[in-house]
Design an enzyme around this catalytic site. Structure first.
Site, PDB file in Angstrom:
ATOM      1  CB  SER A  26      41.801  44.617  51.258  1.00 24.44           C
ATOM      2  OG  SER A  26      41.586  44.224  50.752  1.00 24.44           O
ATOM      3  NE  ARG A  27      39.479  46.599  47.469  1.00 26.78           N
ATOM      4  CZ  ARG A  27      39.541  46.360  45.593  1.00 26.78           C
ATOM      5  NH1 ARG A  27      38.273  46.187  45.070  1.00 26.78           N
ATOM      6  NH2 ARG A  27      40.379  46.173  45.703  1.00 26.78           N
ATOM      7  CE1 TYR A  39      39.086  38.361  36.553  1.00 27.96           C
ATOM      8  CE2 TYR A  39      37.626  36.766  35.644  1.00 27.96           C
ATOM      9  CZ  TYR A  39      37.566  37.265  36.316  1.00 27.96           C
ATOM     10  OH  TYR A  39      37.187  36.893  37.626  1.00 27.96           O
ATOM     11  CB  SER A  90      35.689  33.675  36.765  1.00 23.61           C
ATOM     12  OG  SER A  90      34.989  33.960  36.172  1.00 23.61           O
ATOM     13  CB  ALA A 133      44.031  33.971  28.837  1.00 25.07           C
ATOM     14  CG  ASP A 185      51.682  44.745  43.136  1.00 24.57           C
ATOM     15  OD1 ASP A 185      51.607  43.657  42.575  1.00 24.57           O
ATOM     16  OD2 ASP A 185      52.521  45.093  42.076  1.00 24.57           O
TER      17      ASP A 185
HETATM   18  P1  NDP Z   1      37.123  42.796  44.607  1.00 19.58           P
HETATM   19  O1  NDP Z   1      37.510  43.273  43.450  1.00 19.58           O
HETATM   20  O2  NDP Z   1      36.565  42.713  45.551  1.00 19.58           O
HETATM   21  O3  NDP Z   1      38.524  42.705  45.413  1.00 19.58           O
HETATM   22  C1  NDP Z   1      39.904  41.979  44.556  1.00 19.58           C
HETATM   23  C2  NDP Z   1      40.935  41.910  45.985  1.00 19.58           C
HETATM   24  O4  NDP Z   1      42.442  42.194  45.152  1.00 19.58           O
HETATM   25  C3  NDP Z   1      41.447  43.384  47.270  1.00 19.58           C
HETATM   26  O5  NDP Z   1      41.540  42.824  48.290  1.00 19.58           O
HETATM   27  C4  NDP Z   1      42.199  44.032  45.756  1.00 19.58           C
HETATM   28  O6  NDP Z   1      43.844  44.287  47.403  1.00 19.58           O
HETATM   29  C5  NDP Z   1      43.663  43.442  45.801  1.00 19.58           C
HETATM   30  N1  NDP Z   1      44.685  42.576  44.769  1.00 19.58           N
HETATM   31  C6  NDP Z   1      43.771  43.729  43.170  1.00 19.58           C
HETATM   32  N2  NDP Z   1      45.351  43.617  43.133  1.00 19.58           N
HETATM   33  C7  NDP Z   1      45.841  43.103  43.495  1.00 19.58           C
HETATM   34  C8  NDP Z   1      47.596  42.825  43.528  1.00 19.58           C
HETATM   35  N3  NDP Z   1      48.242  42.833  42.634  1.00 19.58           N
HETATM   36  N4  NDP Z   1      48.060  42.265  44.643  1.00 19.58           N
HETATM   37  C9  NDP Z   1      47.842  41.912  45.644  1.00 19.58           C
HETATM   38  N5  NDP Z   1      46.103  42.058  45.845  1.00 19.58           N
HETATM   39  C10 NDP Z   1      45.563  42.454  44.811  1.00 19.58           C
HETATM   40  O7  NDP Z   1      37.000  41.179  44.024  1.00 19.58           O
HETATM   41  P2  NDP Z   1      36.071  39.681  44.684  1.00 19.58           P
HETATM   42  O8  NDP Z   1      36.498  39.888  45.537  1.00 19.58           O
HETATM   43  O9  NDP Z   1      34.918  40.661  43.478  1.00 19.58           O
HETATM   44  O10 NDP Z   1      37.079  38.986  43.617  1.00 19.58           O
HETATM   45  C11 NDP Z   1      38.079  38.008  44.472  1.00 19.58           C
HETATM   46  C12 NDP Z   1      38.650  36.880  43.493  1.00 19.58           C
HETATM   47  O11 NDP Z   1      37.100  36.228  42.436  1.00 19.58           O
HETATM   48  C13 NDP Z   1      39.153  37.335  42.433  1.00 19.58           C
HETATM   49  O12 NDP Z   1      40.320  36.485  41.896  1.00 19.58           O
HETATM   50  C14 NDP Z   1      37.983  37.104  40.943  1.00 19.58           C
HETATM   51  O13 NDP Z   1      38.237  36.887  39.688  1.00 19.58           O
HETATM   52  C15 NDP Z   1      37.512  36.529  41.503  1.00 19.58           C
HETATM   53  N6  NDP Z   1      36.009  35.919  41.023  1.00 19.58           N
HETATM   54  C16 NDP Z   1      34.852  37.242  41.521  1.00 19.58           C
HETATM   55  C17 NDP Z   1      33.507  36.689  40.630  1.00 19.58           C
HETATM   56  C18 NDP Z   1      33.222  37.841  41.456  1.00 19.58           C
HETATM   57  O14 NDP Z   1      31.299  37.258  41.373  1.00 19.58           O
HETATM   58  N7  NDP Z   1      32.843  38.787  42.551  1.00 19.58           N
HETATM   59  C19 NDP Z   1      33.979  35.474  40.704  1.00 19.58           C
HETATM   60  C20 NDP Z   1      34.496  34.962  39.722  1.00 19.58           C
HETATM   61  C21 NDP Z   1      35.363  35.381  39.961  1.00 19.58           C
HETATM   62  P3  NDP Z   1      42.570  46.354  47.345  1.00 19.58           P
HETATM   63  O15 NDP Z   1      42.090  45.626  48.050  1.00 19.58           O
HETATM   64  O16 NDP Z   1      44.297  46.601  48.307  1.00 19.58           O
HETATM   65  O17 NDP Z   1      43.001  46.695  46.290  1.00 19.58           O
END
Ligand code: NDP
Length: 248
Positions: A9-10, A151, A139, A153, A60
């Site tokens: 979604s984001r 995070y 990450s 871990a 979730d």
């Molecule tokens: P965002 O916070 O922008 O987006 C997180 C996404 O995860 C959203 O779609 C959210 O859904 C979803 N989400 C959160 N909790 C749950 C849950 N319990 N069940 C299902 N979906 C869930 O994060 P990023 O796009 O920045 O990160 C994406 C991935 O990349 C992550 O795994 C992050 O650890 C990794 N990452 C990101 C980095 C960065 O620089 N941005 C660097 C290194 C790794 P909703 O919109 O509905 O809340």
């Protein structure tokens, strides 16, 4: 191919959806709470290619029953799942001595246990097809990061999960790999980082490219790992960090 992307979604996930569609794939993706944003991603991604099928599902990832029913629904709608991208993730940063039980547990549940539930649910589908691609988004912080013991871990655990899958199922046409992004500006990072840390990521002295990443620079690697041509790449951790291989 049919992609299943968690957290579409984001941020990085929304871009993965768009780039998969552009590359000719159909996509099922999940969101946790932002239904309106997920619907926007469905509309904007589907518009990128005529005939593209894009659907979103509420999930979730911490709830194994939900994982089971959503994977069933995706298979009902798309017939199969070829590529899984475990992208959903959260941070709840704190220094270790102050870290609350729920800060630890929530991050481990979302970032590590969730991908375990998803992999356990999709592997039988991939085993039947004798083809599958599992791509887990980790990450750079997997190697340790101040204020991020939970995070770090969770992401280090994801490496162990991925490598185990690569060994257990490699002979059955399934690959499992990790993509480790550096710093990419999303909701997760944009308000969370203190200014000195943000500067760190934009400094040539530290980051050989001298800038933060562009979202499509992750998607390019994910789409490569998903491709037929990547069949001999298995159990790898691929950094998408412009050459910076440690976190501050
Ligand atoms: P965002 O916070 O922008 O987006 C997180 C996404 O995860 C959203 O779609 C959210 O859904 C979803 N989400 C959160 N909790 C749950 C849950 N319990 N069940 C299902 N979906 C869930 O994060 P990023 O796009 O920045 O990160 C994406 C991935 O990349 C992550 O795994 C992050 O650890 C990794 N990452 C990101 C980095 C960065 O620089 N941005 C660097 C290194 C790794 P909703 O919109 O509905 O809340």
């Amino acid at each position: 191919m049919i992609y299943f992307i968690t957290g579409g979604s984001r941020g990085i996930g929304a871009n993965l959806v768009a780039e998969a569609v552009k590359a000719g794939h159909d996509v099922a993706f999940t969101y946790n709470s932002n239904e309106a944003m997920a619907r926007e991603v469905v509309d904007s991604s589907a518009a990128l290619r005529e005939g593209a099928i894009v659907r979103c599902y509420r999930l979730d990832v911490c709830d194994s029953a939900q994982v089971e029913s959503v994977v069933d629904a995706v298979v009902e709608d798309f017939d199969t799942i070829d590529v899984v991208v475990n992208n959903a993730g959260i941070t709840k940063d704190n220094v270790l001595v102050s870290m609350e039980d729920d800060e630890w547990a929530d991050v481990i549940a979302t970032n590590l246990t969730g991908p375990f539930y998803v992999c356990r649910q999709v592997l039988p589908i991939m085993l039947s097809a004798r083809f599958g691609r599992i791509i887990n988004i980790s990450s750079l912080v997997a190697s340790g990061g101040s204020g991020q013991a939970n995070y770090a871990a969770s992401k280090a655990g994801l490496h162990g999960l991925t490598r185990t899958i690569s060994k257990e199922y490699g002979r059955r046409g399934i690959t499992a790999n990790v993509v480790c992004p550096g710093y990419f500006e999303t909701d997760m990072t944009k308000d969370a980082l203190p200014e000195p840390v943000r500067k760190f990521w934009n400094t040539y002295a530290k980051v050989p490219k001298g800038r933060t990443g562009k979202l499509e620079e992750i998607a390019t690697v994910v789409n490569f790992l998903a491709s037929e041509g990547a069949s001999f790449v298995n159990g790898q951790v691929i950094n998408v960090t412009a050459g910076l291989d440690w976190a501050p």
